[in-house]
Write a protein that holds these residues in place. Structure first.
Motif, PDB file in Angstrom:
ATOM      1  N   THR A 262       0.849  -1.197   0.000  1.00 46.36           N
ATOM      2  CA  THR A 262       0.000   0.000   0.000  1.00 46.36           C
ATOM      3  C   THR A 262       0.884   1.247   0.000  1.00 46.36           C
ATOM      4  O   THR A 262       0.776   2.113   0.869  1.00 46.36           O
ATOM      5  CB  THR A 262      -0.937   0.000   1.225  1.00 46.36           C
ATOM      6  N   LYS A 263       1.727   1.331  -0.999  1.00 47.47           N
ATOM      7  CA  LYS A 263       2.727   2.397  -1.075  1.00 47.47           C
ATOM      8  C   LYS A 263       2.107   3.797  -1.044  1.00 47.47           C
ATOM      9  O   LYS A 263       2.537   4.676  -0.288  1.00 47.47           O
ATOM     10  CB  LYS A 263       3.544   2.222  -2.367  1.00 47.47           C
ATOM     11  N   PHE A 264       1.073   4.012  -1.840  1.00 46.18           N
ATOM     12  CA  PHE A 264       0.480   5.345  -1.922  1.00 46.18           C
ATOM     13  C   PHE A 264      -0.277   5.693  -0.643  1.00 46.18           C
ATOM     14  O   PHE A 264      -0.213   6.821  -0.153  1.00 46.18           O
ATOM     15  CB  PHE A 264      -0.464   5.427  -3.128  1.00 46.18           C
ATOM     16  N   LEU A 265      -1.009   4.709  -0.089  1.00 40.32           N
ATOM     17  CA  LEU A 265      -1.726   4.959   1.154  1.00 40.32           C
ATOM     18  C   LEU A 265      -0.759   5.269   2.293  1.00 40.32           C
ATOM     19  O   LEU A 265      -1.037   6.121   3.148  1.00 40.32           O
ATOM     20  CB  LEU A 265      -2.591   3.750   1.512  1.00 40.32           C
ATOM     21  N   SER A 266       0.384   4.598   2.296  1.00 34.93           N
ATOM     22  CA  SER A 266       1.402   4.879   3.313  1.00 34.93           C
ATOM     23  C   SER A 266       1.956   6.298   3.142  1.00 34.93           C
ATOM     24  O   SER A 266       2.192   7.004   4.123  1.00 34.93           O
ATOM     25  CB  SER A 266       2.548   3.865   3.210  1.00 34.93           C
ATOM     26  N   LEU A 267       2.122   6.707   1.881  1.00 30.30           N
ATOM     27  CA  LEU A 267       2.604   8.059   1.610  1.00 30.30           C
ATOM     28  C   LEU A 267       1.593   9.099   2.080  1.00 30.30           C
ATOM     29  O   LEU A 267       1.959  10.127   2.668  1.00 30.30           O
ATOM     30  CB  LEU A 267       2.881   8.214   0.116  1.00 30.30           C
ATOM     31  N   LEU A 268       0.315   8.843   1.827  1.00 30.21           N
ATOM     32  CA  LEU A 268      -0.734   9.757   2.288  1.00 30.21           C
ATOM     33  C   LEU A 268      -0.706   9.899   3.809  1.00 30.21           C
ATOM     34  O   LEU A 268      -0.780  11.009   4.356  1.00 30.21           O
ATOM     35  CB  LEU A 268      -2.106   9.256   1.842  1.00 30.21           C
ATOM     36  N   GLN A 269      -0.611   8.772   4.476  1.00 29.24           N
ATOM     37  CA  GLN A 269      -0.593   8.797   5.947  1.00 29.24           C
ATOM     38  C   GLN A 269       0.622   9.551   6.467  1.00 29.24           C
ATOM     39  O   GLN A 269       0.513  10.368   7.390  1.00 29.24           O
ATOM     40  CB  GLN A 269      -0.585   7.364   6.484  1.00 29.24           C
ATOM     41  N   HIS A 270       1.779   9.296   5.862  1.00 32.58           N
ATOM     42  CA  HIS A 270       3.006   9.967   6.291  1.00 32.58           C
ATOM     43  C   HIS A 270       2.906  11.476   6.085  1.00 32.58           C
ATOM     44  O   HIS A 270       3.221  12.266   6.991  1.00 32.58           O
ATOM     45  CB  HIS A 270       4.206   9.416   5.500  1.00 32.58           C
TER      46      HIS A 270
END
Length: 281
Positions: A262-270
């Motif tokens: 979930t690369k993009f979702l992790s980026l959003l959260q970060h």
């Protein structure tokens, strides 16, 4: 088969059908070829639905009414809709745009016959009335004082009620009316677009949007969780004016990621957590 198993299998059958229809429509084939492929898929699904029903006994009238008022019609509506699209597109003349427009307008006018013929029942159905449901949507309960379809005698009485097919026709004709309207207005809608309003443009990778939409679907963020995945992707493509291609294939590639699927979702959260932290400074 118990009620829970029956519902689960029917829901999966519908999900498989909508996924197959969406994949076929995303191909580069002509609409005539696509419609033929969809009809074959839909026919197979309806046959499976019929087989499932043979193995199941409704516990009460309310369950039977729901099946024949809501569940079965949505399958049959797909078949009716693409049958009509196939007939219209396979028979359309090779003519200029004005002649084609007239052709589609005439086809749309033909829908009025059905609406006039079934005006009383359509009003009942659209008002979400229920007081005649036992007569309309329970098998072997035909009331010959009601207006019945002349084709009723050719129906499978184990798989049909007096009016479930008419519900399918209503659903299919509503879709067909929109299809024909789009064909008629396609040129005008481009010419009448409001150019001075700047549309939002998705500039991140398409795979990121696909990851996000899958996550939103699984979290039941649209229509209380009752929206199909294909419906969500069509909405996103129309809203953002973007083509997401074969997103089922892209999803398979996301699943094969070795690290952080979930690369993009992790980026959003970060990034959002970073923003909140910055505000606290």
């Amino acid at each position: 088969m118990n009620g829970q198993n029956f519902k689960k299998k029917v829901d999966q059958l519908w999900k498989d059908l909508t996924t197959a229809v969406d994949q076929i429509n995303r191909s580069e084939n002509d609409i005539v070829i696509r419609a033929e492929e969809i009809l074959m898929e839909t026919d197979a699904s309806i046959r499976q639905l019929k087989d499932l029903l043979r193995q199941y006994q409704f516990p009460d009238w309310s369950n039977e009414i729901y099946f024949f008022k809501n569940t079965k019609p949505q399958f049959v509506a797909v078949y009716i809709y693409y049958s009509k699209v196939l007939a219209i597109e396979a028979s359309k003349p090779y003519a200029d745009s004005q002649a084609l427009r007239s052709y589609y307008e005439n086809e749309r006018s033909n829908l009025l016959y059905f609406y006039n013929e079934q005006r009383e029942f359509i009003s009942y159905y659209r008002r979400k009335s229920t007081y005649l449901d036992k007569k309309y949507f329970v098998r072997f309960k035909f009331d010959f004082k009601l207006k019945l379809s002349p084709e009723l005698y050719s129906y499978d009485e184990e798989f049909s009620t007096s009016h479930d097919h008419i519900v399918s026709q209503i659903m299919a004709n509503d879709l067909l009316e929109q299809y024909l309207t789009n064909k008629i207005d396609s040129k005008d809608s481009k010419e009448n677009s409001i150019d001075h309003i700047k549309n939002l443009e998705w500039t991140a990778p398409k795979v990121a949007l696909i990851e996000l939409l899958y996550a939103l679907h699984q979290t039941k963020c649209f229509n209380g969780g009752h929206s199909d995945l294909a419906e969500i992707f069509r909405w996103a493509e129309n809203s953002l004016n973007i083509g997401l291609g074969n997103y089922h294939k892209t999803f398979s590639e996301i699943r094969l990621r070795k690290t952080d699927r979930t690369k993009f979702l992790s980026l959003l959260q970060h990034n959002f957590n970073q923003y909140l932290d910055d505000l606290d400074l």
